[in-house]
Design a protein around this motif. Structure first.
Motif: not given
Length: 483
Positions: A233, A261-263, A217, A213, A229, A266, A277, A274, A226
């Motif tokens: 999303t 969010t990506i943060r 990202a 991932k 992070v 993860l 994404m 993901f 994006y």
């Protein structure tokens, strides 16, 4: 008489021509043939040069009886076997023992002294100075313990390989000679179903699972999908795989994965985020980023050649979605995943990994030296900074808390990769991370536990691989003072 003389002269000329051809053209082939006993006798007529780690020898030589006067010995053979390889009187050599054979046995032309032609004394053998940090190597081997798996540590700023561990391992000393015990040891190792002679750090590929991932990202941020992070999303939970009636869900049903969010994605390892994404990016863009990070390279030599890590092509959208969580046909070596973390830790610049710092003439003189080399600019500095921030969140309050080191910046990503028919096999547990003590000591690490004694329900990247990565990072930064 005249005819017989002419015929005999022709035979002599043909013989001379044949001998000349054999010596000039075929000579090297005969000389290097593994069945040529003279080669082995010459190679083991004197003590071999040493392979070094941390400035100290991890190999040696000991006297024997018979035509082959010396045989190879190893210090902590099981710990360093993935680095040294083996040198056997009966079974040849591999890895550094093979690649640097002429330096180690003294036959390299650069080791020749003009006076030796007169005295007929053999050339002094050279040594191979590796980049391996003994403390990090031993931490990796000890951490893996009785588990089947591998671990790699890199210096992000240079590409130096600091550790290369694989378990179960083997002691190359067990078959370095030519006696009956050596033959029995070789046969036992060759038939062992656990494959202790397989260098899993370099030669075995695994589905990387959620550790991949990080690549997704990176691709999303590089593409501008994006801006940071911390941008939502717009991801549903569950997520329906395109072209199917199958809804993908997350392992943790209570995780805040919807529109994460990506943060956050993860931190909680949200599969849905993901997968979507990856589909939004498409196979081509995601594959291009994977390639920048080292995937799909068939000739990655450090100098031992690593197996090819693969991001597949020709996928439909549902398969691309699965690839976004490191499944479907995505495969990676532990070295490859350490390279992913290394690029993130080094502001997006991926340095080419190498495990030999230099070869020497047996004293202070260097025969050749490896200079750090940029492999690719895998991502922008800003993307790398964003990902480091998100990876720190994973360690501080996500699935990677087992890797915390007080006073040290640590970022990581866990992974639990399914495999086997209908996911019947125990999952592979991954942990990919970096550490920076703020005083010039950085390290990037990848650990995979392929098989362990833990119950299936207890197998996780953070639980099994995270503590191993922590011990390696602690050994690497500030000499382990932070552990």
């Amino acid at each position: 008489m005249r005819r017989a003389s002419v015929f005999s002269l022709l035979l002599v000329l043909l013989l001379l021509a044949w001998v000349t051809y054999v010596q000039a053209v075929e000579g090297s082939g005969f000389r290097d043939n593994s069945h040529n006993e003279r080669t082995a006798i010459s190679q083991y007529a004197n003590p071999l040069g040493n392979i070094m780690a941390g400035g100290k020898p991890i190999t040696g030589s000991t006297a024997t009886t018979g035509d082959l006067k010396f045989k190879r010995t190893y210090q902590d053979g099981k710990v360093y076997a993935p680095v040294t390889g083996y040198a056997s009187q009966s079974y040849g050599s591999n890895q550094l023992e093979a690649l640097d054979r002429t330096v180690l046995d003294g036959s390299d032309s650069r080791l020749k002294n003009p006076l030796e032609a007169l005295t007929r004394e053999p050339s002094k053998p050279g040594d191979v100075m590796t980049t391996i940090d003994p403390a990090v190597q031993k931490a990796a081997y000890k951490g893996l313990g009785n588990n089947t798996g591998a671990a790699v540590a890199l210096d992000p700023e240079t590409g130096k390989v600091l550790a290369l561990a694989s378990t179960p391992s083997y002691d190359p000393s067990a078959f370095s000679g030519s006696g009956t015990s050596d033959q029995k040891a070789w046969l036992k190792l060759s038939k062992d179903k656990d494959q202790p002679m397989l260098n899993r750090a370099l030669r075995q590929t695994y589905p990387p699972g959620s550790a991949f991932k990080l690549v997704v990202a990176a691709a999303a941020l590089e593409d501008g999908l994006y801006s940071s992070v911390d941008e939502p999303t717009k991801s549903p939970d569950p997520y329906r795989l395109p072209g199917t009636v199958t809804d993908m869900k997350n392992e943790n049903a209570s995780a805040p994965c919807k529109n994460a969010t990506i943060r956050t994605a993860l931190q909680y390892s949200c599969n849905t985020v993901f997968a979507k994404m990856a589909v939004n990016l498409g196979e081509s863009k995601l594959g291009a980023e994977a390639k920048k990070l080292g995937f799909d390279r068939s000739e990655l030599d450090i100098p031992v050649r690593a197996a090819k890590s693969v991001y597949p092509s020709g996928m439909d959208d549902s398969q691309t979605a699965l690839s976004g969580m490191g499944q479907f046909d995505v495969t990676a070596t532990p070295l490859q995943m350490a390279m992913v973390s290394s690029a993130i830790a080094n502001d997006g610049k991926l340095m080419k990994p190498y495990e030999v710092d230099r070869t020497t003439d047996g004293s202070a003189g260097a025969l050749d030296r490896t200079d750090p080399e940029t492999f690719t600019q895998a991502m922008s500095e800003s993307t790398a900074k964003e990902l480091r921030s998100a990876m720190q969140t994973v360690v501080q309050k996500g699935t990677g808390t087992n890797a915390k080191i007080p006073g040290v910046e640590v970022g990581g990503k866990t992974g639990t990769a399914q495999h086997g028919e209908n996911n019947s096999g125990n999952p592979f547990a991954w942990f990919v991370s970096y550490a920076d003590d703020g005083s010039g000591h950085k390290v990037a690490v990848a650990v995979v536990v392929e098989d362990s004694d833990a119950p299936r329900a207890d197998i996780s990247g953070g639980g099994l691989a995270g503590p191993i990565a922590k011990s390696m990072m602690s050994a690497a930064v500030d000499g382990g003072a932070a552990s």
